[in-house]
Design a protein around this motif. Sequence first.
Motif, PDB file in Angstrom:
ATOM      1  N   LEU A  36     -23.814  -8.756   9.031  1.00  0.00           N
ATOM      2  CA  LEU A  36     -23.399  -7.435   9.487  1.00  0.00           C
ATOM      3  C   LEU A  36     -21.882  -7.381   9.591  1.00  0.00           C
ATOM      4  O   LEU A  36     -21.229  -8.387   9.874  1.00  0.00           O
ATOM      5  CB  LEU A  36     -24.039  -7.132  10.843  1.00  0.00           C
ATOM      6  CG  LEU A  36     -25.571  -7.111  10.847  1.00  0.00           C
ATOM      7  CD1 LEU A  36     -26.097  -6.983  12.273  1.00  0.00           C
ATOM      8  CD2 LEU A  36     -26.097  -5.969   9.985  1.00  0.00           C
TER       9      LEU A  36
ATOM     10  N   VAL B 144     -18.898  -6.135  11.702  1.00  0.00           N
ATOM     11  CA  VAL B 144     -18.624  -5.718  13.080  1.00  0.00           C
ATOM     12  C   VAL B 144     -17.131  -5.449  13.215  1.00  0.00           C
ATOM     13  O   VAL B 144     -16.301  -6.289  12.840  1.00  0.00           O
ATOM     14  CB  VAL B 144     -19.075  -6.795  14.088  1.00  0.00           C
ATOM     15  CG1 VAL B 144     -18.756  -6.365  15.511  1.00  0.00           C
ATOM     16  CG2 VAL B 144     -20.577  -7.061  13.933  1.00  0.00           C
TER      17      VAL B 144
ATOM     18  N   GLU C  26     -18.476  -2.973  17.358  1.00  0.00           N
ATOM     19  CA  GLU C  26     -19.518  -2.077  16.864  1.00  0.00           C
ATOM     20  C   GLU C  26     -19.928  -2.484  15.450  1.00  0.00           C
ATOM     21  O   GLU C  26     -19.107  -2.980  14.669  1.00  0.00           O
ATOM     22  CB  GLU C  26     -19.032  -0.627  16.850  1.00  0.00           C
ATOM     23  CG  GLU C  26     -18.733  -0.056  18.226  1.00  0.00           C
ATOM     24  CD  GLU C  26     -18.352   1.407  18.158  1.00  0.00           C
ATOM     25  OE1 GLU C  26     -18.704   2.148  19.090  1.00  0.00           O
ATOM     26  OE2 GLU C  26     -17.694   1.808  17.172  1.00  0.00           O
ATOM     27  N   CYS C  27     -21.198  -2.253  15.135  1.00  0.00           N
ATOM     28  CA  CYS C  27     -21.695  -2.555  13.789  1.00  0.00           C
ATOM     29  C   CYS C  27     -21.367  -1.382  12.869  1.00  0.00           C
ATOM     30  O   CYS C  27     -21.841  -0.257  13.092  1.00  0.00           O
ATOM     31  CB  CYS C  27     -23.202  -2.797  13.821  1.00  0.00           C
ATOM     32  SG  CYS C  27     -23.871  -3.200  12.199  1.00  0.00           S
TER      33      CYS C  27
ATOM     34  N   ALA D 239     -23.996 -11.571  14.724  1.00  0.00           N
ATOM     35  CA  ALA D 239     -23.136 -10.410  14.999  1.00  0.00           C
ATOM     36  C   ALA D 239     -22.958 -10.163  16.494  1.00  0.00           C
ATOM     37  O   ALA D 239     -22.117  -9.347  16.884  1.00  0.00           O
ATOM     38  CB  ALA D 239     -23.722  -9.169  14.340  1.00  0.00           C
TER      39      ALA D 239
ATOM     40  N   LEU E   8     -25.952  -4.226  20.396  1.00  0.00           N
ATOM     41  CA  LEU E   8     -24.726  -4.040  19.632  1.00  0.00           C
ATOM     42  C   LEU E   8     -24.625  -2.570  19.224  1.00  0.00           C
ATOM     43  O   LEU E   8     -25.488  -2.070  18.482  1.00  0.00           O
ATOM     44  CB  LEU E   8     -24.741  -4.939  18.378  1.00  0.00           C
ATOM     45  CG  LEU E   8     -23.522  -4.885  17.460  1.00  0.00           C
ATOM     46  CD1 LEU E   8     -22.261  -5.343  18.182  1.00  0.00           C
ATOM     47  CD2 LEU E   8     -23.765  -5.741  16.210  1.00  0.00           C
TER      48      LEU E   8
ATOM     49  N   LEU F 192     -26.003  -0.467  15.935  1.00  0.00           N
ATOM     50  CA  LEU F 192     -27.030  -1.263  15.248  1.00  0.00           C
ATOM     51  C   LEU F 192     -28.397  -0.936  15.834  1.00  0.00           C
ATOM     52  O   LEU F 192     -28.610  -1.041  17.040  1.00  0.00           O
ATOM     53  CB  LEU F 192     -26.752  -2.765  15.396  1.00  0.00           C
ATOM     54  CG  LEU F 192     -27.811  -3.681  14.756  1.00  0.00           C
ATOM     55  CD1 LEU F 192     -27.817  -3.524  13.231  1.00  0.00           C
ATOM     56  CD2 LEU F 192     -27.573  -5.149  15.141  1.00  0.00           C
TER      57      LEU F 192
END
Length: 529
Positions: free
Chosen positions: A162, A164, A168-169, A221, A357, A360
């Motif tokens: 992912l 990040v 934040e994703c 992540a 997260l 996500l």
Amino acid sequence: MQVHRTDFVVVGSGIAGLTFALRASEQAEVVVVTKKERSESNTNYAQGGIAGVLSPEDTFELHIQDTLNAGAGLCHEEAVRVLVHEGPRQIRRLIELGARFDMERDAQGNPVLALGREGGHSRNRIVHYADQTGWEIERTLLEATRHRPRIILHEHFFALDLIVHEGECVGVWVWNTHADEPEAFLARAVLLATGGCGQVYPHTTNPSIATGDGIAMAWRAGACVANLEFMQFHPTTLYHPDSRSFLISEAVRGEGAILRLPDGTPFMEKYHPMKDLAPRDVVARAIDAEMKRLGIPCVYLDITHRPAEFLRQRFPAIYSKLQSVGIDMAREWIPVVPAAHYMCGGVQTDLLGRTSLPRLYAAGEVACTGVHGANRLASNSLLEALVFADRAAIHALEAAWSPPASELPPLPSALARHSKLREPATQNLRQQLHAVMQQKVGIVRRLAWLEQAASELRHLVEQARLAMSQAPACVTRWEDWNLALVGELMVQCALRRRESRGLHTLVDFPERDDVHYRCDTVLCPDGER
């Protein structure tokens, strides 16, 4: 390197991923990336059906109670109520999209859904398409996506990690196996719908793609995971040297099949009042206990009292598969053993599919919604994927996430220096992992075995990471790393639960302990719970 920008990225093309995509595409663009062909997913292998209160003889409260009973005190009741109350609407939506579930005639001669029953259910409520329900749902959803120009589906794109940014994703790194290069997909939000992790064990009903990628990516992540000690072993998979662990659906026992020892003795009445229709964890442990007690390689499932024509019509795929290995289920008992089937834990989510997260989401087997508790009730998994993927999509649209920042975060270090080297440094890592998980983290566990497994898996995770870094263009190396990491997390969860409950049987602590352990086992990368 190619960089794509879109509204939402979905990782996985099973029932959860496609359900999210269909809802979100009503207002936004959705990119779906899948590591194999679009139709290859755990959904395809779901034989039994999808549970829902669709009969006047059934009630929401009965379905809720059956789910809570199976979950051994750990189900989140609010999540179960959402599942049961919203489920019938989602099933009807599938029918509107073209799903061809089996029908029958009621007393007045009107066509109605043919509802089966499976282990742990007190009423007939299983909607099915013969014994290929998952395949039919996947077909229906894929056909629906073809008419949505806002859905873009990329096959053979393997999600690596992912992206990040500032906590934040904002996207996903993928490996484009066509171009043999990494690519970036930036989005307002990401849904993980990667399915399960059955390949962490040598014997599993899961397809080869079920390598725990979503759980591993979420953990790396920074997202929390929960209840990974609860791996459901399907009690009845085909035991045959010429066939991998082919699932013999619980619906076969729902139609009256009896589990027998080699001498013909039925044995389930010793273990549960519901006998052969007991919840899966009970049946799997019973079979395991009888195999160990007698030193036998398998037990047998007997449905020879049913006519061959009925079996051919009700279970065409199973009937055909058994015939292909020389077994006539209308005349012969079916040799069966338990095999890893479904992960009841996963990436921790709330009732809207949100993980810890921001931006996500997770839905389907990769997620831990709280619905399944310590043991999943049969045919609740497809329902959970439908209900919570739809809820996640609605929230993602309403959240109106801002577009990601224009600058691209740096590549993961392994990819930044990637070579086209494809020969892994460690050839037998998967076999080592399987041996540890099978011998020490199986249906019945001991504290000493788990402690040994924890030490061995720490070493395997590092081995797998190094092998991946030496051959980052080899997708199998990423899968091995993901599996080793998920195996380690499963053991860490198991070590924290000093009791026996549901799918987690610990010989050192054989009793259920509601005082200390009637709660989720939550692990977070930052150490907070």
